[in-house]
Design an enzyme around this catalytic site. Structure first.
Site, PDB file in Angstrom:
ATOM      1  N   GLN A  47      17.941 -32.666  54.395  1.00 40.74           N
ATOM      2  CA  GLN A  47      17.778 -31.862  55.620  1.00 40.74           C
ATOM      3  C   GLN A  47      19.120 -31.683  56.328  1.00 40.74           C
ATOM      4  O   GLN A  47      19.816 -32.656  56.598  1.00 40.74           O
ATOM      5  CB  GLN A  47      16.746 -32.531  56.547  1.00 40.74           C
ATOM      6  N   ASP A  66      16.326 -26.037  47.376  1.00 44.49           N
ATOM      7  CA  ASP A  66      16.846 -25.204  48.466  1.00 44.49           C
ATOM      8  C   ASP A  66      17.815 -24.163  47.908  1.00 44.49           C
ATOM      9  O   ASP A  66      18.278 -23.285  48.624  1.00 44.49           O
ATOM     10  CB  ASP A  66      17.622 -26.093  49.456  1.00 44.49           C
ATOM     11  N   LYS A  95       7.317 -29.974  56.329  1.00 44.26           N
ATOM     12  CA  LYS A  95       7.438 -29.757  54.877  1.00 44.26           C
ATOM     13  C   LYS A  95       6.613 -30.806  54.122  1.00 44.26           C
ATOM     14  O   LYS A  95       5.959 -30.490  53.128  1.00 44.26           O
ATOM     15  CB  LYS A  95       8.917 -29.820  54.455  1.00 44.26           C
TER      16      LYS A  95
END
Ligand code: NAP
Length: 315
Positions: A98, A121, A54
């Protein structure tokens, strides 16, 4: 009949080029560089690879990025403090924690610490509420809501391949908060008639065989065989399963492609879209920031006008 293979890799590249161009214009117009902060807790090798990929994507698009690595034994409060620091950091428009987090942390509490406008997200309950209550895909797009990256990528693939969703029967197998539920919500916003199936669903094969659009978000290698698929259906495979034979999806691809109308491979299908959609979300979050900056500027200007009025009158 052999299905059209949906090439997630190439659509993903298209999205990245588009985001790169848009981000370049944003920078030129407002001086804002989209920025993404990663919080990585512990030493999970898969998580390290995900964050690295990412961060690489950020670099290739000219985004600012910062990775905060925290030890496995960090406390939840320490992680939340870091989130709050990024919430207040103007260079950061998106924050990604994460997952999975170490077992001693409550993922929900950690996610809720993220400023919803930086929740790229789209896991914060505020953002889940916004896209779930939207009455249409158009409303979602017009309001530029942050969408969960993998389901968002799926909607783009359906669109790019001209797969009709309106009024169609969609079956989503899996009901996780990350996978099945948001996918169902987005299909619903596009006016599909959506069924969510799960491990307690009776007659799963028959339920799946009704689907014009079948989405598998299960986490079981090759689980969906050709006898689950209505001839001509669009089959989207979200599963990522490591086996001795390599990475495979939830759908038994070789057999399913003989029945389906469209099918996503694993790898190179739905999964290939996720990082690009994260980049798109980060860009969107940055544009909102640019708007806030503009409106702040307007407010300041209007205050200056108000403040200067008496002087003007006196003069
Ligand atoms: P999860 O939280 O374990 O959820 C799995 C879902 O599948 C559950 O709702 C479960 O039902 C259902 N299920 C399990 N066995 C079933 C069966 N025999 N019949 C019908 N339904 C069954 O997993 P997840 O996080 O959603 O992930 C699923 C897969 O998608 C994984 O392989 C993951 O790696 C992949 N994934 C990929 C991406 C990406 O490409 N970027 C993103 C997210 C997930 P119950 O609720 O009844 O237990």
């Amino acid at each position: 009949m052999s299905a059209t293979i949906i090439d997630g890799k190439s659509v993903s590249q298209e999205i990245r080029s588009e985001v790169k161009e848009l981000a370049g214009k944003l920078k030129q117009g407002s001086g804002i560089t989209p920025g993404l902060a990663f919080i990585l807790v512990g030493n999970n090798p898969a998580s390290e690879v995900y964050v690295k990929n990412k961060a690489k994507a950020c670099e290739s698009l000219g985004f600012y990025s910062v990775t905060e690595k925290m030890p496995e034994n960090a406390s939840q409060d320490e992680v939340i403090d870091k989130i709050e620091e990024f919430n207040g950091d103007e260079r950061v428009h998106g924050i990604l924690v994460q997952m999975p987090l170490p077992k001693h942390m409550n993922e929900y509490e950690v996610i809720e610490a993220i400023d919803p406008s930086k929740d790229v997200d789209s896991l914060h309950p505020f953002n889940i509420g916004l896209y779930s209550e939207a009455k249409s895909w158009k409303e979602i797009m017009d309001k530029r809501l942050l969408l969960p990256c993998t389901p968002y990528g799926m909607m783009i693939l359906l669109d790019k391949y001209g797969i009709d969703v309106e009024g169609k029967k969609a079956v989503v197998v899996g009901r996780s908060n990350l996978g099945g539920k948001p996918t169902a919500a987005l299909l619903l916003s596009k006016n599909a008639t959506v069924t969510i199936a799960h491990s307690r669903t009776q007659d799963l094969k028959e339920v799946c065989r009704e689907a014009d659009i079948l989405v598998a978000v299960i986490g079981k290698a090759n689980f969906i065989g050709k006898d689950f698929i209505k001839p001509g259906a669009a089959v989207l495979d979200v599963g990522i399963n490591r086996t001795d034979a390599g990475l495979v999806g939830d759908v038994y691809f070789e057999a399913a492609k003989e029945v389906a109308g469209w099918i996503t491979p694993v790898p190179g299908g739905v999964g290939a879209m996720t990082i690009s959609m994260l980049m798109m979300n980060t860009y969107m979050a940055a544009t909102r920031n640019a708007e806030t900056a503009n409106s702040k500027h307007e407010i300041l200007n209007s205050k200056q006008i108000q403040n200067s009025e008496p002087h003007t009158r006196k003069g």
